[in-house]
Structures are given as C-alpha cells and as structure tokens.
Design an enzyme around this catalytic site. Sequence first.
Site, PDB file in Angstrom:
ATOM      1  N   LYS A   1       0.854  -1.204   0.000  1.00  0.00           N
ATOM      2  CA  LYS A   1       0.000   0.000   0.000  1.00  0.00           C
ATOM      3  C   LYS A   1       0.883   1.245   0.000  1.00  0.00           C
ATOM      4  O   LYS A   1       2.108   1.149   0.173  1.00  0.00           O
ATOM      5  CB  LYS A   1      -0.918  -0.026   1.227  1.00  0.00           C
ATOM      6  CG  LYS A   1      -0.178   0.100   2.553  1.00  0.00           C
ATOM      7  CD  LYS A   1      -1.093  -0.192   3.741  1.00  0.00           C
ATOM      8  CE  LYS A   1      -0.320  -0.053   5.038  1.00  0.00           C
ATOM      9  NZ  LYS A   1      -1.084  -0.549   6.195  1.00  0.00           N
TER      10      LYS A   1
ATOM     11  N   ARG B   1     -10.455   0.436  15.021  1.00  0.00           N
ATOM     12  CA  ARG B   1     -10.187   1.139  13.770  1.00  0.00           C
ATOM     13  C   ARG B   1     -11.079   0.521  12.696  1.00  0.00           C
ATOM     14  O   ARG B   1     -11.983   1.153  12.201  1.00  0.00           O
ATOM     15  CB  ARG B   1      -8.701   0.997  13.432  1.00  0.00           C
ATOM     16  CG  ARG B   1      -8.282   1.830  12.278  1.00  0.00           C
ATOM     17  CD  ARG B   1      -6.798   1.738  12.013  1.00  0.00           C
ATOM     18  NE  ARG B   1      -6.435   0.509  11.310  1.00  0.00           N
ATOM     19  CZ  ARG B   1      -5.247   0.312  10.745  1.00  0.00           C
ATOM     20  NH1 ARG B   1      -4.313   1.251  10.819  1.00  0.00           N
ATOM     21  NH2 ARG B   1      -4.968  -0.811  10.113  1.00  0.00           N
TER      22      ARG B   1
ATOM     23  N   TYR C   1      14.929  31.371   2.556  1.00  0.00           N
ATOM     24  CA  TYR C   1      13.745  32.082   3.060  1.00  0.00           C
ATOM     25  C   TYR C   1      13.847  32.308   4.569  1.00  0.00           C
ATOM     26  O   TYR C   1      14.279  31.416   5.306  1.00  0.00           O
ATOM     27  CB  TYR C   1      12.482  31.260   2.802  1.00  0.00           C
ATOM     28  CG  TYR C   1      12.065  31.167   1.357  1.00  0.00           C
ATOM     29  CD1 TYR C   1      11.941  32.308   0.565  1.00  0.00           C
ATOM     30  CD2 TYR C   1      11.768  29.931   0.792  1.00  0.00           C
ATOM     31  CE1 TYR C   1      11.532  32.208  -0.763  1.00  0.00           C
ATOM     32  CE2 TYR C   1      11.353  29.827  -0.525  1.00  0.00           C
ATOM     33  CZ  TYR C   1      11.245  30.972  -1.294  1.00  0.00           C
ATOM     34  OH  TYR C   1      10.833  30.866  -2.593  1.00  0.00           O
TER      35      TYR C   1
ATOM     36  N   MET D   1      10.184  24.428  -1.552  1.00  0.00           N
ATOM     37  CA  MET D   1       9.260  23.482  -2.182  1.00  0.00           C
ATOM     38  C   MET D   1      10.013  22.453  -3.024  1.00  0.00           C
ATOM     39  O   MET D   1       9.728  21.258  -2.956  1.00  0.00           O
ATOM     40  CB  MET D   1       8.249  24.247  -3.034  1.00  0.00           C
ATOM     41  CG  MET D   1       7.101  23.398  -3.524  1.00  0.00           C
ATOM     42  SD  MET D   1       5.883  24.367  -4.421  1.00  0.00           S
ATOM     43  CE  MET D   1       4.994  25.151  -3.092  1.00  0.00           C
TER      44      MET D   1
END
Length: 392
Positions: free
Chosen positions: A39, A135, A274, A322
Amino acid sequence: MDGPRASHWIEVDAGALRHNLSLFRRTVGPGAQVAAVVKANAYGHGLEQVAPVAAEVADWLAVHAAGEARALRGMGLRLPVMVMGFVPPWELDGLDRDTHLLVSSAEALGWLGEHRRRTGVSLPVHLKVDTGTHRQGVSVGELPAICRVAAREGLEVVGVATHFANIEDTLDHGFAGTQRDLFERALAVARHELGEVPRWVHASCSAAALLFRECDYTLVRVGISAYGHWPSRETQLSWVLRHGRDGVRLRPALTWKALVGQVQHVAQGETVGYGRTWTALRPTRLAVLPVGYADGYPRSLGNRSRVLVRGVPAPVVGRVCMNIVMVDVSDVPGVGVGEEAVLIGRQGEGAVTVEELAGLCGTINYELLARLSSTTPRLVVASAPAEQGAGG
Ligand SMILES: *Cc1c(COP(=O)(O)O)cnc(C)c1O
C-alpha cells in the site's frame, strides 16, 4: 550517471527486497504464507517497481484500496491480492476472484452480495475482527450475526483477521496478548458459525511477524520490514531482549539521490534561504539540490538534517523550499554541478537513514517513506556485489 534522466530519483534495491521477504518466508511457522504489503505506493518505494520483485518471493500482495489491486493485475501479476481498506460498492467492478477483501461491516457484505448477483463474481471475504484497535472490524460479539449475513448473501468466507493496536512502539506486549486471546475466541466463534475455521487466519504485521511466532497462523502481512526497516526501536529492542542477540539483518531497499544543481559561494555574515534562518559564520560553499518538501523532503528538516556528498554528511542549511534545499559543502572539497548527492541511503562510507530523518522531524519511518512523492522517478537496481548475500 547511472540514474534515470531526472534531477533526482529513487533507487530500489531488488536484492534487498528479496532478502527481507525471504527472511520472513524462512522464519514464519510451517504452513504460513507471507503477504507483502505494498500500500501507499509500496511505502514510497514505487508500486510498479516493487510489486514484481515482491511477487517473486511473497505468496500474496496486500494493498489498501481496490484501485491498487486493479493496478497490480494491470501489471500482469496473478498472485492473490488482499484489499485491506474500505471499498465503496462502485469500486468492486473489475476485481477478480483472486482478489480477497478484508470486510469490516454488514453493509460491505451487502454490497458484495449485490455485486455477486449482478456480475456472477463472488469475491472471497476475510472477516476483520476488531480485538481492541477500534479502527476497522467487527467485535467478537457481532461476529455470529456477520457470519450469517455473509451466508445469506451467498459469500464465501475464506479468512478471519485482526490487527494489533500496541505492538510497534512499546516493550510491553500485554495488550497484544489480550488481543490475541480475543482473536482466539473469534476463531472459536467462526468455527461454530461456519462449520470450520477458514483457510486464512492472520493477525501479524511486521512487528508481530518479527516477535511472535504464535501469531503467524496461516498468513502474515509484512509491510515496513519488507523494505528493510524495523517498525521501531522498541521492536528491535524487544527482539534483542527475547533472543539475547541482534540476529535479524534487514536491508533497507531505498536510496534517494539528487544531482547538485548549483554551487554557491556565500560570504561570511550573509544569510541563506527564506526567512534568513542561517547565517554563514565563515566563507561558505553551498551545494543547491533540486529537491524539496513537495518531493517529500520534510520542511521541518531545515537546519537539521544532513545530505551525503562524496560520502560526507553535509548539513542542510536554511529552510527547505518546495523543490530546493541548500547544503553546506565547505568541508567537502571539489563538489561540482551535476554530481550525485544522497538524501537517504549510503554513499561511500556515509549513511543517512530514514529513521534518522524521521526522528529529526518528529515522525516515524513509515510516514517519511509513505510521503515520498509518487512523481519522483523510481528505478530498480541490483545490490552492489559486496552487499549480495550479506547478513542473515
Ligand atoms: C499496513 C498494514 C500492515 C503492515 O504493517 P507493517 O507494520 O508495515 O508491517 C498489516 N496489516 C494491516 C491491516 C495494515 O493496514
């Protein structure tokens, strides 16, 4: 350059995947099978890259969603697939009879019954029993009624499963024992309701498969450790405490590489990035790498982590952007544009582990891996010869 035509990429060591999965194949109890959990894009390693290799060793592949099961069939993989998560009714179409569903509610059984009547395809059902994780799953008390719903819908219950709540990040396995006792009761109920215990009985994730042979039953679901990682330090310590030695050699399969995109010279007293969070105390050389938080390199690693350049751990300075990070390579001579840096993995004598990075940003190896961007190119590589067959 041995990477793909990209500025950063992930290499997956097929030998390490085979080694880790083989280790579980060898250690699980007689008659038990191994499901490789793929997964979350194979824990960030790349479903397309991992699944064919995992399928060579594992008996099953396990995924979260129906779409992932369809993707595996699209790759031509024919082994049984288990879908462990919630599947809405409109997601059932196109699943084949070797795709097993872990079912947690009467509603889902109703959808499967309706699907069977409409298409003629009866998807095999594993009933998920909630033994205290709260769950997914039905309680042991609800199990008789659920078995009857399955029978009424004409479905074949081929499995009973549960999942542990407190097994990774603890040295106290008392609650796991309680859950196992409750699961044993569930199996007795299933035997009573169905006439026999279904063929597939499973409870273990990696931590249980490493620590508790008594939980193997007929199938174990191995995720994180298939990729070469301990679920936690506590699991590793539990293993050592039980066995009096450190005897499991998992081999991390993932290396994340980036090319140096620019070399910058920063004068003493100048700031970097930054927010101007880092100031050069000396004339500084920076390697600028084309990778950032959008690619899954957590922003919280700014001014904290290190990247390997020429095998030397070089500090990340300033904020992670980013798609860019800056690395202080003042102490690494001769770094040039276009050479390889390693964000996760080994280079020369150096190593940066997923666990080290996860610790620095307050999360776990699972999350860091699962968040590696699916758009980053992945390629499968063979182990370096010296590493082949290493460990045991
Ligand atoms: C993800 C998952 C696993 C695998 O867990 P690991 O700790 O990664 O081995 C097993 N079972 C279920 C139900 C899961 O959701």
